[in-house]
Scaffold this motif. Structure first.
Motif: not given
Ligand code: AFP
Length: 314
Positions: A114-115, A117, A222, A226, A243, A253, A259
């Motif tokens: 998760d996260g 990116s 922030y 997550f 969120y 989202k 999650e």
């Molecule tokens: P990714 O897995 O696509 O990077 O998204 C991470 C996530 O699902 C979670 O880990 C974060 O809390 C949230 O998205 C962040 O979302 P924003 O980029 O819209 O702030």
């Protein structure tokens, strides 16, 4: 009970699960996931950051690491002999197995990285896992028998609960998870807030809630991940992550199965709360594996304040 920071006599994860009298097959499942994390760590540290060229069911480009972490976990769970079905945020399909081992069997929903990116900007990411008894994954989160996350940050830590409190482990030099603290608690107090989503798209209720936190001196923390953002609330024992429902995105989202349910299970076990703004996350009945929901999660009093603002102003 070990104070945070002291490792309690090097109690490792397997021994702690045994001492908690966790079922043998569930112990095997959790320790297999912990083992898989070693390979995920290695892929993060050394892996190719290039885009894998495939995309998950949300249409997001899958980084090579997403795919790699998903394969590592899927293989471990498939051959664990105790998993009846699994679903991953990356694959999107429920995979069913016929384990040879003697039961009980479990079903697992997980977000392998998760996260992801955030990896290419060197920020912390995590693995999130939700575990049910039997082979049905579309159950309310309150039916989970265990949940855990692994946080790949400056240190690699693991937080798990099987319904008897939340316990924190840290990976040592031998890549074993040693107990750091038992019964992590979220007791509240003026803290931090993690406001996800675009602020200009907040509804009046959410806007009023965030403004009330700022007026009480809460500090904004922030990271966009997550797992590290929730871990900060867990370890500090205060604060709230949100969120929310947005004007253009009423379901928010974050995904319910991979999650929200596991994190809500852990946070409630730590004395906190998790709501979609109206009701507990753990009481939501998933209709589809990719359901999303708004979330306010952390200190019980802060979550109740969010629900009050939303009840009053939407
Ligand atoms: P990714 O897995 O696509 O990077 O998204 C991470 C996530 O699902 C979670 O880990 C974060 O809390 C949230 O998205 C962040 O979302 P924003 O980029 O819209 O702030």
């Amino acid at each position: 009970m070990a104070e945070r920071g002291q490792t309690k006599f090097q109690i490792d994860l397997r021994r702690h699960l045994r001492e908690q009298a966790v079922d043998r097959n569930l112990t095997r499942l959790i320790t297999e996931i912990a083992e898989a994390s070693k390979y995920i760590i290695n892929s993060i540290r050394t892996g190719d950051l290039g885009v894998a060229g495939t995309s998950n069911l949300y249409g997001e480009q899958q980084l090579a690491l997403d795919v790699l972490a998903d394969r590592i976990l899927e293989k471990r769970l498939k051959y664990s002999g105790v998993v009846a079905s699994l679903v991953s945020e990356e694959s999107g399909d429920i995979l069913r197995f016929h384990p040879e081992q003697e039961g009980p069997y479990y079903s697992v929903a997980y977000d392998p990285l998760d996260g992801s990116s955030l990896v290419d900007v060197n920020l912390a990411v995590g693995t999130i896992v939700s575990i049910y008894a039997g082979d049905n994954l579309l159950q309310p989160g309150r039916q989970q028998v265990a949940a855990l996350y692994i946080l790949y940050g400056p240190r690699t830590t693991l937080m798990y609960s099987t319904g008897n409190g939340v316990h924190e482990f840290a990976m040592n030099q031998l890549m074993e998870y040693s107990l750091v603290q038992e019964h992590v608690r979220i007791d509240g107090g003026s803290g931090i807030y993690s406001p996800g989503g675009q602020r200009n798209l907040y509804t009046p209720g959410t806007e009023a809630f965030v403004r009330s936190l700022e007026e009480r001196g809460y500090k904004l923390r922030y990271s966009g991940g997550f797992v590290p953002d929730i871990n900060q609330v867990m370890i500090k024992g205060k604060g709230v992550f949100l969120y929310p429902h947005l004007q253009n995105r009423p379901r928010g989202k974050l995904r319910l199965l991979y999650e929200l349910n596991p994190m809500a299970f852990l946070v409630e076990q730590a004395g906190g709360a998790a709501s979609d703004g109206h009701r507990p996350i753990l009481d939501l009945v998933p209709q589809k594996i990719d359901d999303c929901a708004p979330v306010f999660i952390g200190c019980r009093e802060d979550v109740a304040a969010a629900e009050a603002c939303i009840a009053a102003q939407g």
